[in-house]
Design a protein around this motif. Structure first.
Motif, PDB file in Angstrom:
ATOM      1  N   ALA A  64       0.831  -1.210   0.000  1.00 22.35           N
ATOM      2  CA  ALA A  64       0.000   0.000   0.000  1.00 22.35           C
ATOM      3  C   ALA A  64       0.863   1.256   0.000  1.00 22.35           C
ATOM      4  O   ALA A  64       0.574   2.226  -0.710  1.00 22.35           O
ATOM      5  N   GLU A  65       1.938   1.243   0.771  1.00 28.81           N
ATOM      6  CA  GLU A  65       2.835   2.399   0.817  1.00 28.81           C
ATOM      7  C   GLU A  65       3.532   2.602  -0.520  1.00 28.81           C
ATOM      8  O   GLU A  65       3.713   3.736  -0.972  1.00 28.81           O
ATOM      9  N   HIS A  66       3.905   1.520  -1.188  1.00 23.40           N
ATOM     10  CA  HIS A  66       4.540   1.615  -2.508  1.00 23.40           C
ATOM     11  C   HIS A  66       3.576   2.208  -3.532  1.00 23.40           C
ATOM     12  O   HIS A  66       3.956   3.070  -4.329  1.00 23.40           O
ATOM     13  N   VAL A  67       2.328   1.750  -3.508  1.00 24.65           N
ATOM     14  CA  VAL A  67       1.322   2.250  -4.450  1.00 24.65           C
ATOM     15  C   VAL A  67       1.079   3.737  -4.212  1.00 24.65           C
ATOM     16  O   VAL A  67       1.050   4.535  -5.146  1.00 24.65           O
ATOM     17  N   ALA A  68       0.909   4.127  -2.945  1.00 27.18           N
ATOM     18  CA  ALA A  68       0.641   5.530  -2.621  1.00 27.18           C
ATOM     19  C   ALA A  68       1.805   6.436  -3.017  1.00 27.18           C
ATOM     20  O   ALA A  68       1.593   7.579  -3.436  1.00 27.18           O
ATOM     21  N   ALA A  69       3.029   5.940  -2.924  1.00 26.89           N
ATOM     22  CA  ALA A  69       4.205   6.748  -3.270  1.00 26.89           C
ATOM     23  C   ALA A  69       4.475   6.773  -4.776  1.00 26.89           C
ATOM     24  O   ALA A  69       5.169   7.661  -5.251  1.00 26.89           O
ATOM     25  N   SER A  70       3.905   5.834  -5.519  1.00 24.12           N
ATOM     26  CA  SER A  70       4.268   5.685  -6.923  1.00 24.12           C
ATOM     27  C   SER A  70       3.197   6.126  -7.915  1.00 24.12           C
ATOM     28  O   SER A  70       3.520   6.561  -9.008  1.00 24.12           O
ATOM     29  N   LEU A  71       1.934   5.975  -7.567  1.00 24.41           N
ATOM     30  CA  LEU A  71       0.859   6.232  -8.518  1.00 24.41           C
ATOM     31  C   LEU A  71       0.073   7.480  -8.134  1.00 24.41           C
ATOM     32  O   LEU A  71      -0.082   7.777  -6.946  1.00 24.41           O
ATOM     33  N   THR A  72      -0.409   8.192  -9.136  1.00 24.93           N
ATOM     34  CA  THR A  72      -1.158   9.423  -8.903  1.00 24.93           C
ATOM     35  C   THR A  72      -2.402   9.450  -9.784  1.00 24.93           C
ATOM     36  O   THR A  72      -2.558   8.627 -10.698  1.00 24.93           O
ATOM     37  N   LYS A  73      -3.253  10.422  -9.523  1.00 28.38           N
ATOM     38  CA  LYS A  73      -4.466  10.613 -10.299  1.00 28.38           C
ATOM     39  C   LYS A  73      -4.123  10.667 -11.788  1.00 28.38           C
ATOM     40  O   LYS A  73      -3.176  11.334 -12.187  1.00 28.38           O
ATOM     41  N   GLY A  74      -4.893   9.940 -12.590  1.00 26.82           N
ATOM     42  CA  GLY A  74      -4.685   9.927 -14.029  1.00 26.82           C
ATOM     43  C   GLY A  74      -3.709   8.879 -14.518  1.00 26.82           C
ATOM     44  O   GLY A  74      -3.634   8.618 -15.710  1.00 26.82           O
ATOM     45  N   SER A  75      -2.950   8.253 -13.603  1.00 28.28           N
ATOM     46  CA  SER A  75      -2.001   7.221 -14.009  1.00 28.28           C
ATOM     47  C   SER A  75      -2.744   6.065 -14.665  1.00 28.28           C
ATOM     48  O   SER A  75      -3.734   5.565 -14.133  1.00 28.28           O
ATOM     49  N   ARG A  76      -2.267   5.645 -15.820  1.00 30.32           N
ATOM     50  CA  ARG A  76      -2.845   4.473 -16.482  1.00 30.32           C
ATOM     51  C   ARG A  76      -2.152   3.249 -15.896  1.00 30.32           C
ATOM     52  O   ARG A  76      -0.919   3.166 -15.887  1.00 30.32           O
ATOM     53  N   VAL A  77      -2.947   2.321 -15.368  1.00 30.85           N
ATOM     54  CA  VAL A  77      -2.404   1.162 -14.668  1.00 30.85           C
ATOM     55  C   VAL A  77      -2.991  -0.132 -15.194  1.00 30.85           C
ATOM     56  O   VAL A  77      -4.050  -0.142 -15.830  1.00 30.85           O
ATOM     57  N   GLU A 102      -9.447  -6.649  -4.711  1.00 31.73           N
ATOM     58  CA  GLU A 102      -8.325  -6.777  -3.790  1.00 31.73           C
ATOM     59  C   GLU A 102      -7.092  -7.057  -4.653  1.00 31.73           C
ATOM     60  O   GLU A 102      -6.927  -8.164  -5.176  1.00 31.73           O
ATOM     61  N   VAL A 103      -6.257  -6.050  -4.825  1.00 31.58           N
ATOM     62  CA  VAL A 103      -5.172  -6.077  -5.802  1.00 31.58           C
ATOM     63  C   VAL A 103      -4.021  -6.971  -5.335  1.00 31.58           C
ATOM     64  O   VAL A 103      -3.548  -6.854  -4.204  1.00 31.58           O
ATOM     65  N   ASP A 104      -3.588  -7.851  -6.234  1.00 34.58           N
ATOM     66  CA  ASP A 104      -2.402  -8.674  -5.995  1.00 34.58           C
ATOM     67  C   ASP A 104      -1.170  -8.065  -6.664  1.00 34.58           C
ATOM     68  O   ASP A 104      -0.074  -8.128  -6.136  1.00 34.58           O
ATOM     69  N   GLU A 105      -1.365  -7.501  -7.855  1.00 39.92           N
ATOM     70  CA  GLU A 105      -0.275  -6.883  -8.614  1.00 39.92           C
ATOM     71  C   GLU A 105      -0.810  -5.633  -9.306  1.00 39.92           C
ATOM     72  O   GLU A 105      -1.932  -5.648  -9.820  1.00 39.92           O
ATOM     73  N   ILE A 106      -0.010  -4.577  -9.355  1.00 45.39           N
ATOM     74  CA  ILE A 106      -0.392  -3.366 -10.069  1.00 45.39           C
ATOM     75  C   ILE A 106       0.868  -2.683 -10.570  1.00 45.39           C
ATOM     76  O   ILE A 106       1.922  -2.758  -9.937  1.00 45.39           O
ATOM     77  N   GLY A 107       0.751  -2.070 -11.717  1.00 41.04           N
ATOM     78  CA  GLY A 107       1.879  -1.342 -12.263  1.00 41.04           C
ATOM     79  C   GLY A 107       1.422  -0.371 -13.323  1.00 41.04           C
ATOM     80  O   GLY A 107       0.286  -0.455 -13.815  1.00 41.04           O
ATOM     81  N   PRO A 108       2.288   0.532 -13.688  1.00 38.66           N
ATOM     82  CA  PRO A 108       1.924   1.514 -14.714  1.00 38.66           C
ATOM     83  C   PRO A 108       1.865   0.866 -16.090  1.00 38.66           C
ATOM     84  O   PRO A 108       2.634  -0.043 -16.394  1.00 38.66           O
ATOM     85  N   SER A 109       0.957   1.336 -16.912  1.00 36.63           N
ATOM     86  CA  SER A 109       0.909   0.905 -18.304  1.00 36.63           C
ATOM     87  C   SER A 109       1.945   1.728 -19.062  1.00 36.63           C
ATOM     88  O   SER A 109       2.011   2.945 -18.915  1.00 36.63           O
ATOM     89  N   LEU A 110       2.735   1.077 -19.865  1.00 34.65           N
ATOM     90  CA  LEU A 110       3.782   1.764 -20.621  1.00 34.65           C
ATOM     91  C   LEU A 110       3.352   2.047 -22.050  1.00 34.65           C
ATOM     92  O   LEU A 110       4.178   2.400 -22.889  1.00 34.65           O
ATOM     93  N   ARG A 111       2.072   1.931 -22.317  1.00 32.20           N
ATOM     94  CA  ARG A 111       1.565   2.191 -23.659  1.00 32.20           C
ATOM     95  C   ARG A 111       1.734   3.654 -24.044  1.00 32.20           C
ATOM     96  O   ARG A 111       2.071   3.977 -25.173  1.00 32.20           O
ATOM     97  N   TYR A 112       1.452   4.568 -23.118  1.00 32.11           N
ATOM     98  CA  TYR A 112       1.525   5.997 -23.405  1.00 32.11           C
ATOM     99  C   TYR A 112       2.469   6.749 -22.470  1.00 32.11           C
ATOM    100  O   TYR A 112       2.434   7.974 -22.409  1.00 32.11           O
ATOM    101  N   ALA A 113       3.289   6.046 -21.703  1.00 33.77           N
ATOM    102  CA  ALA A 113       4.174   6.701 -20.739  1.00 33.77           C
ATOM    103  C   ALA A 113       5.432   5.863 -20.546  1.00 33.77           C
ATOM    104  O   ALA A 113       5.516   4.734 -21.003  1.00 33.77           O
TER     105      ALA A 113
END
Length: 185
Positions: A64-77, A102-113
């Motif tokens: 949860a701390e990693h997600v909060a520090a890494s992802l922001t509003k508008g991030s494509r995930v 209940e998320v097991d894995e999440i990451g940014p989409s690299l399609r547009y970023a």
């Protein structure tokens, strides 16, 4: 576990993840992923958005701390997890049901970023798997250029005793930079 509904959702965060702590000190981050299907309308020769799916999601503990520090509003995930159904009574006493991811894995989409992945140190075991803990993903672009610092495999910065020809625990390097076909383990 058998019988669980596992799904993968691709979408954008509608707000910054909300990081909270339980009374026992466990971190939990809650956020909403908006996933909108797009179809091509041949009659008008343009893309049309379908009806958006807004899915509440949560992650726990250090994740949860990693997600909060890494992802922001508008991030494509891209998020993968298990659907959980929860029943409760609202303020008026009406029975309600909600479905959450209940998320097991999440990451940014690299399609547009682009993203720079750095390994976070683990507070639990002093290093975690591969000696570096869970990955921390920083979303955003640096203009599409090269990363700020070069990285070796597993996200370790170059120069941490892992470059070719050196020592420091790299099983693929040999002293003096000579190599043979023999596997070093």
């Amino acid at each position: 576990m058998a019988g669980e509904t596992v799904i993968t959702v691709v979408g954008n965060l509608t707000a910054d993840p909300e990081l909270r702590y339980t009374q026992n000190g466990l971190a939990v981050a809650n956020f909403t992923i908006a996933s909108t299907p797009r179809t091509f309308d041949r009659a008008s020769n343009e893309w049309k958005d379908g009806e958006a799916l807004f899915l509440r999601a949560s992650v726990w503990r250090e994740f949860a701390e990693h997600v909060a520090a890494s992802l922001t509003k508008g991030s494509r995930v891209m998020a993968q997890g298990r659907l959980k159904q929860r029943s409760y009574q609202d303020r008026e006493g009406q029975n309600r049901t909600s479905i959450e991811l209940e998320v097991d894995e999440i990451g940014p989409s690299l399609r547009y970023a682009t993203a720079q992945v750095t390994r976070a140190s683990s507070s639990r075991d002093g290093g975690g798997q591969f000696g570096g803990g869970a990955p921390r993903q920083q979303v955003g672009g640096n203009g599409g250029g090269a990363p700020a610092q070069s990285q070796e495999p597993w996200g370790q910065p170059a120069g941490n005793g892992g470059s070719a020809g050196g020592s420091g625990g790299d099983v693929w390097s040999t002293p003096g930079g000579t190599y043979d076909d023999e596997t070093p383990f």
